[in-house]
Design a protein around this motif. Structure first.
Motif, PDB file in Angstrom:
ATOM      1  N   PRO A  37     -22.691 -16.759   0.903  1.00 40.54           N
ATOM      2  CA  PRO A  37     -21.368 -16.932   1.512  1.00 40.54           C
ATOM      3  C   PRO A  37     -20.256 -16.451   0.572  1.00 40.54           C
ATOM      4  N   VAL A  38     -19.291 -15.753   1.132  1.00 37.19           N
ATOM      5  CA  VAL A  38     -18.158 -15.287   0.329  1.00 37.19           C
ATOM      6  C   VAL A  38     -17.487 -16.459  -0.384  1.00 37.19           C
ATOM      7  N   ALA A  39     -17.413 -17.601   0.268  1.00 39.95           N
ATOM      8  CA  ALA A  39     -16.742 -18.769  -0.308  1.00 39.95           C
ATOM      9  C   ALA A  39     -17.430 -19.281  -1.566  1.00 39.95           C
ATOM     10  N   LYS A  40     -18.704 -18.948  -1.738  1.00 46.78           N
ATOM     11  CA  LYS A  40     -19.442 -19.414  -2.906  1.00 46.78           C
ATOM     12  C   LYS A  40     -19.602 -18.343  -3.979  1.00 46.78           C
ATOM     13  N   ALA A  41     -18.978 -17.199  -3.773  1.00 49.97           N
ATOM     14  CA  ALA A  41     -19.105 -16.085  -4.717  1.00 49.97           C
ATOM     15  C   ALA A  41     -17.860 -15.952  -5.581  1.00 49.97           C
ATOM     16  N   ARG A  42     -18.066 -15.503  -6.790  1.00 48.00           N
ATOM     17  CA  ARG A  42     -16.955 -15.111  -7.649  1.00 48.00           C
ATOM     18  C   ARG A  42     -16.877 -13.592  -7.610  1.00 48.00           C
ATOM     19  N   MET A  43     -15.702 -13.071  -7.245  1.00 45.97           N
ATOM     20  CA  MET A  43     -15.547 -11.630  -7.108  1.00 45.97           C
ATOM     21  C   MET A  43     -15.009 -11.011  -8.398  1.00 45.97           C
ATOM     22  N   HIS A  44     -15.429  -9.763  -8.659  1.00 44.45           N
ATOM     23  CA  HIS A  44     -15.060  -9.043  -9.872  1.00 44.45           C
ATOM     24  C   HIS A  44     -14.411  -7.705  -9.501  1.00 44.45           C
ATOM     25  N   LEU A  45     -13.849  -7.031 -10.505  1.00 42.36           N
ATOM     26  CA  LEU A  45     -13.345  -5.675 -10.288  1.00 42.36           C
ATOM     27  C   LEU A  45     -14.520  -4.827  -9.805  1.00 42.36           C
ATOM     28  N   PRO A  46     -14.395  -4.140  -8.668  1.00 40.41           N
ATOM     29  CA  PRO A  46     -15.571  -3.472  -8.092  1.00 40.41           C
ATOM     30  C   PRO A  46     -16.048  -2.235  -8.842  1.00 40.41           C
ATOM     31  N   PHE A  47     -15.185  -1.622  -9.631  1.00 42.09           N
ATOM     32  CA  PHE A  47     -15.566  -0.426 -10.398  1.00 42.09           C
ATOM     33  C   PHE A  47     -14.726  -0.380 -11.656  1.00 42.09           C
ATOM     34  N   GLN A  48     -15.227   0.305 -12.655  1.00 41.15           N
ATOM     35  CA  GLN A  48     -14.460   0.507 -13.872  1.00 41.15           C
ATOM     36  C   GLN A  48     -13.459   1.631 -13.635  1.00 41.15           C
ATOM     37  N   VAL A  49     -12.179   1.329 -13.796  1.00 44.29           N
ATOM     38  CA  VAL A  49     -11.132   2.318 -13.519  1.00 44.29           C
ATOM     39  C   VAL A  49     -11.079   3.324 -14.663  1.00 44.29           C
ATOM     40  N   ALA A  50     -11.350   4.581 -14.344  1.00 51.72           N
ATOM     41  CA  ALA A  50     -11.359   5.628 -15.377  1.00 51.72           C
ATOM     42  C   ALA A  50      -9.935   6.088 -15.685  1.00 51.72           C
ATOM     43  N   ASP A  51      -9.219   6.513 -14.675  1.00 51.39           N
ATOM     44  CA  ASP A  51      -7.813   6.896 -14.788  1.00 51.39           C
ATOM     45  C   ASP A  51      -7.084   6.338 -13.576  1.00 51.39           C
ATOM     46  N   TYR A  52      -5.769   6.171 -13.729  1.00 48.10           N
ATOM     47  CA  TYR A  52      -4.967   5.659 -12.619  1.00 48.10           C
ATOM     48  C   TYR A  52      -3.728   6.522 -12.457  1.00 48.10           C
ATOM     49  N   VAL A  53      -3.539   7.057 -11.259  1.00 47.40           N
ATOM     50  CA  VAL A  53      -2.367   7.866 -10.932  1.00 47.40           C
ATOM     51  C   VAL A  53      -1.674   7.224  -9.734  1.00 47.40           C
ATOM     52  N   ASP A  54      -0.357   7.131  -9.799  1.00 49.71           N
ATOM     53  CA  ASP A  54       0.425   6.553  -8.708  1.00 49.71           C
ATOM     54  C   ASP A  54       1.368   7.617  -8.159  1.00 49.71           C
ATOM     55  N   PHE A  55       1.331   7.799  -6.839  1.00 48.78           N
ATOM     56  CA  PHE A  55       2.180   8.794  -6.204  1.00 48.78           C
ATOM     57  C   PHE A  55       3.416   8.155  -5.572  1.00 48.78           C
ATOM     58  N   TYR A  56       4.175   8.962  -4.885  1.00 48.19           N
ATOM     59  CA  TYR A  56       5.487   8.598  -4.329  1.00 48.19           C
ATOM     60  C   TYR A  56       5.576   9.320  -2.989  1.00 48.19           C
ATOM     61  N   ALA A  57       4.583   9.012  -2.079  1.00 50.78           N
ATOM     62  CA  ALA A  57       4.281   9.891  -0.958  1.00 50.78           C
ATOM     63  C   ALA A  57       4.979   9.548   0.344  1.00 50.78           C
ATOM     64  N   SER A  58       5.708   8.417   0.397  1.00 57.01           N
ATOM     65  CA  SER A  58       6.394   8.021   1.625  1.00 57.01           C
ATOM     66  C   SER A  58       7.810   8.569   1.646  1.00 57.01           C
ATOM     67  N   GLU A  59       8.128   9.369   2.668  1.00 55.48           N
ATOM     68  CA  GLU A  59       9.479   9.911   2.784  1.00 55.48           C
ATOM     69  C   GLU A  59      10.496   8.804   3.027  1.00 55.48           C
ATOM     70  N   ASP A  60      10.115   7.796   3.802  1.00 54.22           N
ATOM     71  CA  ASP A  60      11.048   6.695   4.069  1.00 54.22           C
ATOM     72  C   ASP A  60      11.347   5.908   2.795  1.00 54.22           C
ATOM     73  N   HIS A  61      10.308   5.660   1.989  1.00 51.63           N
ATOM     74  CA  HIS A  61      10.515   4.944   0.726  1.00 51.63           C
ATOM     75  C   HIS A  61      11.390   5.765  -0.219  1.00 51.63           C
ATOM     76  N   ALA A  62      11.060   7.051  -0.387  1.00 53.73           N
ATOM     77  CA  ALA A  62      11.824   7.898  -1.301  1.00 53.73           C
ATOM     78  C   ALA A  62      13.274   8.040  -0.833  1.00 53.73           C
ATOM     79  N   THR A  63      13.472   8.101   0.470  1.00 52.08           N
ATOM     80  CA  THR A  63      14.836   8.208   1.010  1.00 52.08           C
ATOM     81  C   THR A  63      15.620   6.925   0.762  1.00 52.08           C
ATOM     82  N   ASN A  64      14.980   5.783   0.978  1.00 52.59           N
ATOM     83  CA  ASN A  64      15.658   4.512   0.724  1.00 52.59           C
ATOM     84  C   ASN A  64      16.083   4.385  -0.728  1.00 52.59           C
TER      85      ASN A  64
END
Length: 407
Positions: free
Chosen positions: A105-132
């Motif tokens: 059962p999910v309720a009885k499990a302890r969850m962990h980071l599912p993968f080791q993050v090698a690199d992380y890149v963040d984009f700015y892809a929403s026109e509405d967000h960038a316009t705001n």
């Protein structure tokens, strides 16, 4: 092949047979992290399944690892074969007796980071967000900068501070400008969120090898929800001229469950028309987005529903731009869309936009009003997407509670 599962309650929720996301879990009885697949409110133990002959010999070792890296690196043939096998196993009641003992059962499990993050890149892809943000920061100028419609703007984040859902977030401290002008050092007073969708790379590339947007599905394993926590006051002082740094790098939360791209196939939809036409390396033979509906809850009150389908730059274009200079991909690379915002006021994916930089407080229940995050506040992101035959699947939620700044 059946569309329903013998696991009780699986088809009534967002984790039915059409979804089958992967995660890493442990239990009190067996504290070693191991890979599982979610079906309803249960987790099927793939390490235990791989001790027998269910998987082919060349696939079994990947499920004896402590995260998804080995399996993700195997590429689409392995991903599709395993998904087909698991769908058959969990959909055919004849397998119930042999498989039910492998469920936790999910309720009885302890969850962990599912993968080791090698690199992380963040984009700015929403026109509405960038316009705001352009209207907030440059009210007397064009909201979009000249480069915005020519390339997916992004920055390189900090892989080591990507944390799984539920991890408490300590309020960051840093340099900031006060309202009256003097510079000071202290805890961020304008702590914010960014509701995003992240994509996880499975198959890497050699240095110097660009990836075409049409090869997106050959490299990307799946998707996760992302909350890229942001200290707006720290960011405002530091980001000129080189962009985000300490205001972003203190924590980025992701969901426990990685949704395979194949599970999102029914959610594919036509992406917005781009004008001007992008350069050839960003052109897609089939230009598509994913019709994900995100929900942002602040202390239990839903305050926003950002739509991912309207993002100007697609996940495939982000991948192509990220590699066009020859930068290599590695298994476990994570790249996120940037804040997802829509054209309506209740579709804004950051509190900076939602409160219009603090001008318009929002109600978070029981008479409480907020502009930015206070200590003790909890933010939860959820998302759903169309599944087959009118059903819906749900991406793994992302939650985090703000702790006071360290002395």
């Amino acid at each position: 092949m059946t569309d329903t599962s013998w696991v009780e309650g699986a088809e009534a929720g967002p984790y039915g047979l059409a979804h089958l996301p992967y995660g890493v879990f442990s239990t009190a009885k067996d504290p070693a992290p191991r890979i599982g697949v979610r079906i309803g409110d249960q987790i099927l133990d793939l390490r235990a399944l791989a001790t027998g002959t269910f998987f082919l010999p060349w696939i079994r070792p990947a499920f004896h690892e402590h995260d998804l890296g080995g399996f993700m690196a195997m590429g689409p043939p392995a991903w599709r074969l395993v998904r087909h096998q698991l769908t058959e196993l969990l959909g055919d009641a004849r397998h119930r007796d042999q498989s039910a003992t492998l469920l936790t059962p999910v309720a009885k499990a302890r969850m962990h980071l599912p993968f080791q993050v090698a690199d992380y890149v963040d984009f700015y892809a929403s026109e509405d967000h960038a316009t705001n943000l352009g209207r907030l920061f440059r009210p007397d100028a064009e909201p979009l900068l000249p480069n915005w419609k020519h390339l997916p703007v992004g920055y390189h984040g900090r892989a080591g501070t990507v944390v799984p859902s539920g991890t408490p977030i300590t309020r960051p401290s840093g340099q900031r400008k006060t309202k009256d002008g003097p510079l000071e050092f202290g805890p961020s007073a304008r702590l914010d969120i960014e509701a995003e969708v992240g994509f996880v790379v499975g198959v890497g590339t050699e240095l110097g090898t660009p990836v075409s947007p049409d090869d997106f599905a050959e490299h990307v394993f799946g998707a996760v929800l992302v909350n890229d926590w942001s200290a707006r006051d720290i960011q405002a002082w530091e980001y000129v001229p080189l962009g985000p740094f300490l205001g972003k790098s203190f924590a980025t939360s992701i969901g426990h469950w990685v949704t395979p791209l194949d599970a999102l196939a029914p959610a594919r939809t036509t992406a917005p028309v781009q004008d001007p036409e992008p350069f050839a390396y960003l052109k897609e033979a089939e230009r598509f987005a994913y019709d994900l509906s995100i929900s942002v809850s602040w202390n239990g009150t839903e305050v926003s529903r950002p739509p991912f389908a309207g993002m100007y730059w697609t996940p495939a274009q982000m991948l192509a731009h990220m590699t066009v200079n020859g930068a290599s991909l590695r298994t476990g690379d994570l790249y996120a869309s940037g804040t997802v915002s829509g054209p309506e006021a209740d579709q804004r994916g950051s509190f900076l936009e939602l409160t219009w930089s603090g001008r318009d407080p929002v109600s978070v229940g029981e008479g409480e009003r907020r502009t930015f995050l206070e200590d003790g506040d909890t933010v939860v992101l959820n998302a759903t997407a169309p599944g087959p035959n009118g059903t819906r699947i749900g991406l793994g939620e992302v939650s985090g509670t703000i702790l006071p700044a360290l002395a």
